[in-house]
Design an enzyme around this catalytic site. Structure first.
Site, PDB file in Angstrom:
ATOM      1  N   LYS A 103      55.831  68.037  65.782  1.00 56.44           N
ATOM      2  CA  LYS A 103      54.730  68.809  66.348  1.00 56.44           C
ATOM      3  C   LYS A 103      54.660  68.689  67.869  1.00 56.44           C
ATOM      4  O   LYS A 103      54.301  69.650  68.530  1.00 56.44           O
ATOM      5  CB  LYS A 103      53.396  68.472  65.686  1.00 56.44           C
ATOM      6  CG  LYS A 103      52.893  67.079  65.892  1.00 56.44           C
ATOM      7  CD  LYS A 103      51.580  66.894  65.162  1.00 56.44           C
ATOM      8  CE  LYS A 103      51.081  65.455  65.153  1.00 56.44           C
ATOM      9  NZ  LYS A 103      51.915  64.393  65.677  1.00 56.44           N
ATOM     10  N   ARG A 108      42.583  64.169  64.147  1.00 57.96           N
ATOM     11  CA  ARG A 108      43.342  63.422  63.148  1.00 57.96           C
ATOM     12  C   ARG A 108      42.448  62.892  62.041  1.00 57.96           C
ATOM     13  O   ARG A 108      42.950  62.270  61.103  1.00 57.96           O
ATOM     14  CB  ARG A 108      44.015  62.231  63.814  1.00 57.96           C
ATOM     15  CG  ARG A 108      45.459  62.449  64.252  1.00 57.96           C
ATOM     16  CD  ARG A 108      45.856  61.210  65.021  1.00 57.96           C
ATOM     17  NE  ARG A 108      47.223  60.853  65.007  1.00 57.96           N
ATOM     18  CZ  ARG A 108      48.082  61.106  66.001  1.00 57.96           C
ATOM     19  NH1 ARG A 108      47.720  61.820  67.019  1.00 57.96           N
ATOM     20  NH2 ARG A 108      49.301  60.641  65.942  1.00 57.96           N
ATOM     21  N   ARG A 136      64.345  57.950  66.707  1.00 60.82           N
ATOM     22  CA  ARG A 136      63.644  57.926  67.996  1.00 60.82           C
ATOM     23  C   ARG A 136      63.420  56.473  68.439  1.00 60.82           C
ATOM     24  O   ARG A 136      63.463  56.156  69.611  1.00 60.82           O
ATOM     25  CB  ARG A 136      62.293  58.656  67.844  1.00 60.82           C
ATOM     26  CG  ARG A 136      61.622  58.962  69.161  1.00 60.82           C
ATOM     27  CD  ARG A 136      60.464  59.938  68.990  1.00 60.82           C
ATOM     28  NE  ARG A 136      59.276  59.304  68.467  1.00 60.82           N
ATOM     29  CZ  ARG A 136      58.142  59.943  68.168  1.00 60.82           C
ATOM     30  NH1 ARG A 136      58.059  61.248  68.318  1.00 60.82           N
ATOM     31  NH2 ARG A 136      57.102  59.301  67.707  1.00 60.82           N
ATOM     32  N   ARG A 154      59.440  54.966  72.935  1.00 65.18           N
ATOM     33  CA  ARG A 154      58.043  54.630  72.636  1.00 65.18           C
ATOM     34  C   ARG A 154      57.924  53.285  71.935  1.00 65.18           C
ATOM     35  O   ARG A 154      58.596  53.009  70.951  1.00 65.18           O
ATOM     36  CB  ARG A 154      57.440  55.730  71.752  1.00 65.18           C
ATOM     37  CG  ARG A 154      56.902  56.874  72.588  1.00 65.18           C
ATOM     38  CD  ARG A 154      56.359  57.962  71.733  1.00 65.18           C
ATOM     39  NE  ARG A 154      55.370  57.513  70.752  1.00 65.18           N
ATOM     40  CZ  ARG A 154      54.608  58.338  70.074  1.00 65.18           C
ATOM     41  NH1 ARG A 154      54.712  59.621  70.270  1.00 65.18           N
ATOM     42  NH2 ARG A 154      53.747  57.885  69.195  1.00 65.18           N
ATOM     43  N   ARG A 168      51.748  54.266  60.415  1.00 69.19           N
ATOM     44  CA  ARG A 168      51.358  55.603  60.886  1.00 69.19           C
ATOM     45  C   ARG A 168      51.475  56.649  59.784  1.00 69.19           C
ATOM     46  O   ARG A 168      50.663  57.574  59.706  1.00 69.19           O
ATOM     47  CB  ARG A 168      52.190  55.997  62.108  1.00 69.19           C
ATOM     48  CG  ARG A 168      51.648  55.328  63.382  1.00 69.19           C
ATOM     49  CD  ARG A 168      52.688  55.135  64.451  1.00 69.19           C
ATOM     50  NE  ARG A 168      53.246  56.359  64.947  1.00 69.19           N
ATOM     51  CZ  ARG A 168      54.482  56.463  65.460  1.00 69.19           C
ATOM     52  NH1 ARG A 168      55.271  55.410  65.516  1.00 69.19           N
ATOM     53  NH2 ARG A 168      54.904  57.605  65.899  1.00 69.19           N
TER      54      ARG A 168
HETATM   55  P1  AMP Z   1      50.837  60.536  69.091  1.00 68.40           P
HETATM   56  O1  AMP Z   1      51.543  60.575  70.411  1.00 68.40           O
HETATM   57  O2  AMP Z   1      50.050  61.768  68.805  1.00 68.40           O
HETATM   58  O3  AMP Z   1      51.749  60.164  67.960  1.00 68.40           O
HETATM   59  O4  AMP Z   1      49.761  59.347  69.202  1.00 68.40           O
HETATM   60  C1  AMP Z   1      50.154  58.023  69.441  1.00 68.40           C
HETATM   61  C2  AMP Z   1      49.029  57.068  69.057  1.00 68.40           C
HETATM   62  O5  AMP Z   1      47.865  57.366  69.848  1.00 68.40           O
HETATM   63  C3  AMP Z   1      48.562  57.159  67.614  1.00 68.40           C
HETATM   64  O6  AMP Z   1      49.344  56.373  66.737  1.00 68.40           O
HETATM   65  C4  AMP Z   1      47.131  56.630  67.727  1.00 68.40           C
HETATM   66  O7  AMP Z   1      47.116  55.217  67.863  1.00 68.40           O
HETATM   67  C5  AMP Z   1      46.694  57.216  69.063  1.00 68.40           C
HETATM   68  N1  AMP Z   1      46.076  58.571  68.899  1.00 68.40           N
HETATM   69  C6  AMP Z   1      46.539  59.746  69.397  1.00 68.40           C
HETATM   70  N2  AMP Z   1      45.743  60.763  69.049  1.00 68.40           N
HETATM   71  C7  AMP Z   1      44.752  60.219  68.291  1.00 68.40           C
HETATM   72  C8  AMP Z   1      43.636  60.759  67.620  1.00 68.40           C
HETATM   73  N3  AMP Z   1      43.373  62.082  67.601  1.00 68.40           N
HETATM   74  N4  AMP Z   1      42.824  59.889  66.938  1.00 68.40           N
HETATM   75  C9  AMP Z   1      43.056  58.569  66.928  1.00 68.40           C
HETATM   76  N5  AMP Z   1      44.117  57.995  67.531  1.00 68.40           N
HETATM   77  C10 AMP Z   1      44.962  58.812  68.208  1.00 68.40           C
END
Ligand code: AMP
Length: 190
Positions: free
Chosen positions: A16, A91, A130, A136, A147
């Protein structure tokens, strides 16, 4: 295609992020990723960053109140008034309801939720790959498992939420980047 208030939903590793950047660029609207904003906050060691860091390292969700505030501030910016592609927010159901309330104040409801569907073993494999690149810190096997569980329990119910409001479109996310991008454009054109 006229929808410009968009959300991309999908499991970690479903692609995404890549597709959101691409779609936003094609449409000339910003991609809004709470994950990126939170990583920026962690790097800057801001108050939000200090609050979020532990949750992110463990692969857990940052509390709703923190993320909703971050998203709201971003959505209020002038460049987001003509449209946006949300990536990684909302989320949880609480975040989805908060988003609806925010958008009501800002002048228009979400128009489409594009759900990228990919088999779980395919996304886990992508994430492990990745992880090898070391880009990351939260890409390790244990965190990936956390996750995925968080996604299933807390984020997947959003599919029904957006199906219920009639804006869900499901797109097969298994394939090359160009191929999936084309499917998304076609789904949005319908
Ligand atoms: P992402 O880059 O979207 O995979 O986000 C990385 C991490 O940021 C996630 O594993 C969460 O710890 C935190 N995070 C990002 N977006 C959210 C969200 N909408 N709600 C809660 N935690 C978030």
């Amino acid at each position: 295609m006229s929808a410009r208030l968009l959300l991309l939903l999908g499991a970690p590793g479903a692609g995404k992020g890549t597709q959101a950047v691409r779609l936003a660029k094609d449409l000339g609207i910003p991609q809004i990723s709470t994950g990126e904003m939170l990583r920026g906050a962690v790097s800057a060691d801001s108050e939000v960053g200090r609050l979020a860091r532990g949750y992110m390292d463990r692969g857990e969700l940052v509390p709703d109140s923190v993320v909703i505030e971050v998203a709201e501030q971003r959505l209020k910016q002038p460049d987001a008034q003509g449209g946006f592609v949300l990536d990684g927010f909302p989320r949880t159901l609480a975040q989805a309801r908060a988003l609806d309330a925010i958008l009501e104040r800002l002048g228009g409801p979400l128009q489409r939720c594009v759900a990228l569907t990919v088999e779980e073993d395919v996304v886990v494999e992508r994430l492990l790959k990745r992880a090898e690149s070391g880009v990351r810190g939260d890409d390790n096997e244990e965190t990936i498992r956390t996750r995925m569980g968080v996604y299933r329990r807390q984020t997947e119910p959003l599919l029904d939420y957006y199906r219920g409001s009639g804006i869900l479109v499901e797109v097969d996310g298994d394939g090359g980047i160009d191929e999936v991008a084309k499917r998304i454009r076609e789904a949005l054109a319908d």
